[in-house]
Design an enzyme around this catalytic site. Structure first.
Site, PDB file in Angstrom:
ATOM      1  CG  HIS A   1      -1.948   0.734   1.423  1.00 20.10           C
ATOM      2  ND1 HIS A   1      -2.820   1.351   0.286  1.00 20.10           N
ATOM      3  CD2 HIS A   1      -1.946   1.526   2.089  1.00 20.10           C
ATOM      4  CE1 HIS A   1      -3.435   1.987   0.544  1.00 20.10           C
ATOM      5  NE2 HIS A   1      -2.984   2.608   1.390  1.00 20.10           N
TER       6      HIS A   1
ATOM      7  CG  ASP B   1      -4.216   5.029   3.891  1.00 17.62           C
ATOM      8  OD1 ASP B   1      -4.530   4.573   2.825  1.00 17.62           O
ATOM      9  OD2 ASP B   1      -3.473   4.397   4.513  1.00 17.62           O
TER      10      ASP B   1
END
Length: 243
Positions: free
Chosen positions: A180, A195
């Site tokens: 990620h 994020d």
């Protein structure tokens, strides 16, 4: 795949194939979208110790961090309120450019991290007028994070550029990844972790453009320590080129 949702998620994963964590790939992607090559460039950060951070070209506009994460980790909410409390902020700055990573975007976290990096540095980067990024940021400036994500999902020009970049790396593209990307940036004297799978930007205390790289490194070190058995980390810095 035994239901419509599964088929939709598979299609999203195929459309937004993961980009290789490689400055060469990410730079070509960024430059073709409308960041002039003479304006900014992504560089590898080879270590988080001070002497290695000093090797990164300055000024640093944003830091992009790749870390290992399982699908279960991505769905699990981290303690969202802790960075806010530690920073002394009651809410995030409205000047932070932030967009969500919705399911329809599949594995677009690389693209989203780059949009976060550039979107919070538009005052420092002169985008090519009429380019994909120029149009994207002008049209999404007053949108909510969710509306920006929905706009990105329908942006075929961005999707096509993403797909081309995904085939440009040295490793075979794969839609199933346990990695990620997040972005760190400094806005109004605070460090933010951006994020797209989180509800909002996460503040990590005071920061400034001159200390952004060191401040981000501090947070990244702590994140790495939570996964002591993994070596699959990568840090890149978006730096403005001298005129």
């Amino acid at each position: 795949m035994d239901n419509l949702l599964d088929r939709e998620l598979a299609a999203a994963g195929e459309r937004w194939t993961p980009l290789e964590s490689n400055p060469d790939v990410m730079n070509q992607f960024m430059w073709c979208l409308g960041v002039p090559e003479e304006e900014a460039e992504l560089y590898d950060v080879y270590g988080l110790d001070e002497e290695l951070l000093e090797l990164v070209p300055k000024p640093v506009l944003a830091v992009i961090f790749l870390y290992p994460d399982t699908p279960q980790d991505l769905c699990r909410s981290r303690h969202e309120d802790e960075p806010v409390a530690a920073s002394g902020l009651t809410e995030c700055s409205q000047k932070v450019y932030f967009l969500k990573q919705i399911e329809a975007l599949g594995n677009a976290c690389r693209t989203i991290s780059l949009l976060h990096a550039i979107g919070n540095a538009t005052s420092e980067i002169e985008l090519v007028e009429g380019s994909c990024l120029d149009k994207f940021f002008r049209l999404t400036t007053n949108m909510s994070p969710l509306e920006r994500a929905e706009f990105l999902e329908k942006d075929r020009e961005m999707e096509k550029a993403h797909s081309l970049a995904a085939t440009a790396g040295d490793t075979e593209a794969c839609s199933n990844v346990d990695e990620h990307f997040v972005c760190f940036t400094s806005v109004e004297d605070h460090l933010y972790e951006l994020d797209g799978i989180k509800p909002q930007p996460l503040p990590h205390g005071f920061s400034s453009p001159s200390s952004l790289l060191q401040d981000a490194a501090r947070v990244i070190k702590a994140m790495i320590q939570t996964k002591p058995d993994s070596i699959n980390f990568n840090v890149m810095a978006l730096s403005k080129k001298p005129k």
